[in-house]
Design a protein around this motif. Structure first.
Motif, PDB file in Angstrom:
ATOM      1  N   THR A 205      41.833  58.731  42.166  1.00  0.00           N
ATOM      2  CA  THR A 205      41.100  58.585  40.906  1.00  0.00           C
ATOM      3  C   THR A 205      40.731  57.125  40.647  1.00  0.00           C
ATOM      4  O   THR A 205      41.354  56.202  41.180  1.00  0.00           O
ATOM      5  CB  THR A 205      41.935  59.099  39.721  1.00  0.00           C
ATOM      6  OG1 THR A 205      43.180  58.362  39.656  1.00  0.00           O
ATOM      7  CG2 THR A 205      42.223  60.582  39.870  1.00  0.00           C
ATOM      8  N   ASN A 207      40.857  54.562  37.785  1.00  0.00           N
ATOM      9  CA  ASN A 207      41.597  54.430  36.527  1.00  0.00           C
ATOM     10  C   ASN A 207      40.883  53.477  35.570  1.00  0.00           C
ATOM     11  O   ASN A 207      40.593  52.326  35.919  1.00  0.00           O
ATOM     12  CB  ASN A 207      43.010  53.920  36.792  1.00  0.00           C
ATOM     13  CG  ASN A 207      43.774  54.836  37.723  1.00  0.00           C
ATOM     14  OD1 ASN A 207      43.593  56.049  37.688  1.00  0.00           O
ATOM     15  ND2 ASN A 207      44.623  54.263  38.570  1.00  0.00           N
ATOM     16  N   GLY A 225      29.958  60.381  36.755  1.00  0.00           N
ATOM     17  CA  GLY A 225      30.117  58.936  36.782  1.00  0.00           C
ATOM     18  C   GLY A 225      28.843  58.236  37.210  1.00  0.00           C
ATOM     19  O   GLY A 225      28.110  58.721  38.080  1.00  0.00           O
ATOM     20  N   ALA A 237      38.132  64.839  35.560  1.00  0.00           N
ATOM     21  CA  ALA A 237      38.939  63.714  35.111  1.00  0.00           C
ATOM     22  C   ALA A 237      40.048  64.165  34.191  1.00  0.00           C
ATOM     23  O   ALA A 237      39.905  65.126  33.436  1.00  0.00           O
ATOM     24  CB  ALA A 237      38.058  62.692  34.385  1.00  0.00           C
ATOM     25  N   ASN A 238      41.155  63.436  34.263  1.00  0.00           N
ATOM     26  CA  ASN A 238      42.210  63.579  33.274  1.00  0.00           C
ATOM     27  C   ASN A 238      42.037  62.472  32.250  1.00  0.00           C
ATOM     28  O   ASN A 238      41.905  61.299  32.591  1.00  0.00           O
ATOM     29  CB  ASN A 238      43.594  63.458  33.922  1.00  0.00           C
ATOM     30  CG  ASN A 238      44.711  63.786  32.941  1.00  0.00           C
ATOM     31  OD1 ASN A 238      45.111  64.937  32.810  1.00  0.00           O
ATOM     32  ND2 ASN A 238      45.223  62.779  32.251  1.00  0.00           N
ATOM     33  N   LEU A 252      41.752  57.127  31.349  1.00  0.00           N
ATOM     34  CA  LEU A 252      40.748  58.074  31.833  1.00  0.00           C
ATOM     35  C   LEU A 252      40.771  57.940  33.350  1.00  0.00           C
ATOM     36  O   LEU A 252      40.565  56.851  33.886  1.00  0.00           O
ATOM     37  CB  LEU A 252      39.365  57.726  31.291  1.00  0.00           C
ATOM     38  CG  LEU A 252      38.189  58.527  31.879  1.00  0.00           C
ATOM     39  CD1 LEU A 252      38.326  60.010  31.575  1.00  0.00           C
ATOM     40  CD2 LEU A 252      36.860  57.989  31.349  1.00  0.00           C
ATOM     41  N   GLU A 253      41.020  59.070  34.054  1.00  0.00           N
ATOM     42  CA  GLU A 253      41.182  59.045  35.501  1.00  0.00           C
ATOM     43  C   GLU A 253      40.220  60.039  36.157  1.00  0.00           C
ATOM     44  O   GLU A 253      40.583  61.187  36.408  1.00  0.00           O
ATOM     45  CB  GLU A 253      42.620  59.389  35.881  1.00  0.00           C
ATOM     46  CG  GLU A 253      43.655  58.427  35.316  1.00  0.00           C
ATOM     47  CD  GLU A 253      45.067  58.893  35.608  1.00  0.00           C
ATOM     48  OE1 GLU A 253      45.729  58.277  36.466  1.00  0.00           O
ATOM     49  OE2 GLU A 253      45.488  59.894  35.002  1.00  0.00           O
ATOM     50  N   PRO A 254      38.991  59.616  36.443  1.00  0.00           N
ATOM     51  CA  PRO A 254      38.055  60.523  37.105  1.00  0.00           C
ATOM     52  C   PRO A 254      38.286  60.583  38.621  1.00  0.00           C
ATOM     53  O   PRO A 254      38.535  59.559  39.262  1.00  0.00           O
ATOM     54  CB  PRO A 254      36.690  59.914  36.794  1.00  0.00           C
ATOM     55  CG  PRO A 254      36.967  58.454  36.619  1.00  0.00           C
ATOM     56  CD  PRO A 254      38.350  58.362  36.030  1.00  0.00           C
ATOM     57  N   TYR A 255      38.212  61.787  39.142  1.00  0.00           N
ATOM     58  CA  TYR A 255      38.195  62.024  40.589  1.00  0.00           C
ATOM     59  C   TYR A 255      36.788  62.489  40.920  1.00  0.00           C
ATOM     60  O   TYR A 255      36.308  63.495  40.385  1.00  0.00           O
ATOM     61  CB  TYR A 255      39.219  63.089  40.991  1.00  0.00           C
ATOM     62  CG  TYR A 255      38.967  63.677  42.360  1.00  0.00           C
ATOM     63  CD1 TYR A 255      39.124  62.911  43.504  1.00  0.00           C
ATOM     64  CD2 TYR A 255      38.559  65.007  42.501  1.00  0.00           C
ATOM     65  CE1 TYR A 255      38.875  63.452  44.765  1.00  0.00           C
ATOM     66  CE2 TYR A 255      38.316  65.555  43.746  1.00  0.00           C
ATOM     67  CZ  TYR A 255      38.465  64.766  44.870  1.00  0.00           C
ATOM     68  OH  TYR A 255      38.210  65.304  46.116  1.00  0.00           O
ATOM     69  N   VAL A 270      31.558  56.803  32.593  1.00  0.00           N
ATOM     70  CA  VAL A 270      31.969  58.179  32.858  1.00  0.00           C
ATOM     71  C   VAL A 270      31.590  59.054  31.669  1.00  0.00           C
ATOM     72  O   VAL A 270      32.082  58.867  30.554  1.00  0.00           O
ATOM     73  CB  VAL A 270      33.478  58.276  33.128  1.00  0.00           C
ATOM     74  CG1 VAL A 270      33.873  59.714  33.444  1.00  0.00           C
ATOM     75  CG2 VAL A 270      33.880  57.354  34.281  1.00  0.00           C
TER      76      VAL A 270
END
Length: 311
Positions: A205, A207, A225, A237-238, A252-255, A270
């Motif tokens: 991810t 961060n 993104g 994302a989480n 915010l953790e986008p994969y 994002v």
């Protein structure tokens, strides 16, 4: 987009411009109507079109302990104003000096270089909110400053407001927020190094700290993104505190799907397109990995182009 500071004389090429005056956090449909009218007047008169904003938000100055509530950063607003057709963004730094400027002095001194001003009907200004649109028109007329107001814009039977957008985001209702903003709510920030746990389970991810942004409902989101080089990446994302890991850390953790690159240190934006579920704590990494796979499948489905060609 040219950015200039308020409270000092405008550069010569911007003097005589028409100013859209407000805070414009979010730059939603109602804000766009105010800015649009100012830009329309400026172009018709052959004048510069300027959109003014206040930073920090007056609420942050008067209530420094208020929870984060911002919908945009200055950089995001600059891009939005430019896309709307403005020539410049005028930034009024809201500090003790500005907080103590009377309504009369604000018009006489801080708007002295403008030929016109457009605001919303509920705009207030000056020490103790001593000025409103009526006061603005009266003071402006005395110095040849043409003033206009724009009424509220309604959607779904209610006026569009930043408060409505914040409430929608806090409820996880991305569709309503997107409709009122005319674009998905987006968080922009620098990608920082994390603890690499996502990479260890096959979902690396990017961060990003949430900073002064409003905290939307915690959970898993379908996201898109936007990278500095112009690439657009779909992902999941989480957003929250990651209850499966200690210690809790708000991020915010986008994969991003099908992406294998280094984003560390880059500034990315994002967009939140849909809230998939709330955060949950899993008993094992295997259970977390399996749920993440399902979340990614759902995010891909939501973000995939529709038959009409729209995402």
């Amino acid at each position: 987009m040219e950015r200039v500071e308020g409270g000092i004389a405008l550069p010569p090429h911007l003097r005589g411009g028409v100013i859209a005056l407000g805070n414009f956090d979010g730059f939603h449909l109602g804000h766009q109507a105010v800015a649009g009218r100012a830009i329309e007047l400026a172009k018709a008169r052959g004048r510069p079109a300027i959109v003014a904003t206040f930073d920090p938000h007056p609420v942050r100055f008067f209530r420094p302990d208020a929870p984060p509530f911002r919908l945009t950063t200055l950089d995001q607003r600059a891009r939005l104003f430019g896309a709307a057709g403005a020539d410049a963004m005028l930034v009024f730094r809201f500090d003790a000096r500005l907080a103590n400027v009377t309504a009369e002095d604000f018009v006489h001194d801080w708007l002295a270089d403008a030929s016109g001003v457009v605001t919303g009907e509920d705009f207030t200004f000056g020490k103790g909110r001593g000025g409103n649109v009526r006061v603005l028109a009266e003071l402006g007329a005395a110095q040849g400053l043409a003033c206009e107001t724009v009424g509220p814009v309604a959607r779904d039977g209610e006026p569009v407001s930043s408060s409505r957008i914040r409430e929608a985001l806090q409820a996880g209702d991305c569709a309503t927020a997107t409709r009122l903003l005319t674009r998905p709510f987006a968080i922009e920030g620098d990608v920082m190094h994390g603890d690499k746990r996502g990479r260890a389970i096959g979902y690396p991810t990017a961060n990003i700290e949430l900073g002064g942004y409003l905290r939307p409902r915690y959970g898993i989101y379908a996201v898109r993104g936007r990278l500095p080089d112009g690439r657009v990446l779909d992902g999941a994302a989480n957003l929250g505190v990651r209850p499966s890991f200690d210690p809790p850390k708000e991020l915010l953790e986008p994969y991003f799907f099908d992406f294998d690159g280094d984003l560390y240190g880059q500034t990315i934006e994002v967009e939140l397109h849909a809230h998939l579920r709330d955060e949950a704590k899993f008993d094992s990494l295997e259970a977390l990995r399996a749920r993440m796979a399902k979340d990614c499948d759902e995010a891909r489905r939501i973000l995939s182009p529709s038959p009409s060609g729209e995402g």
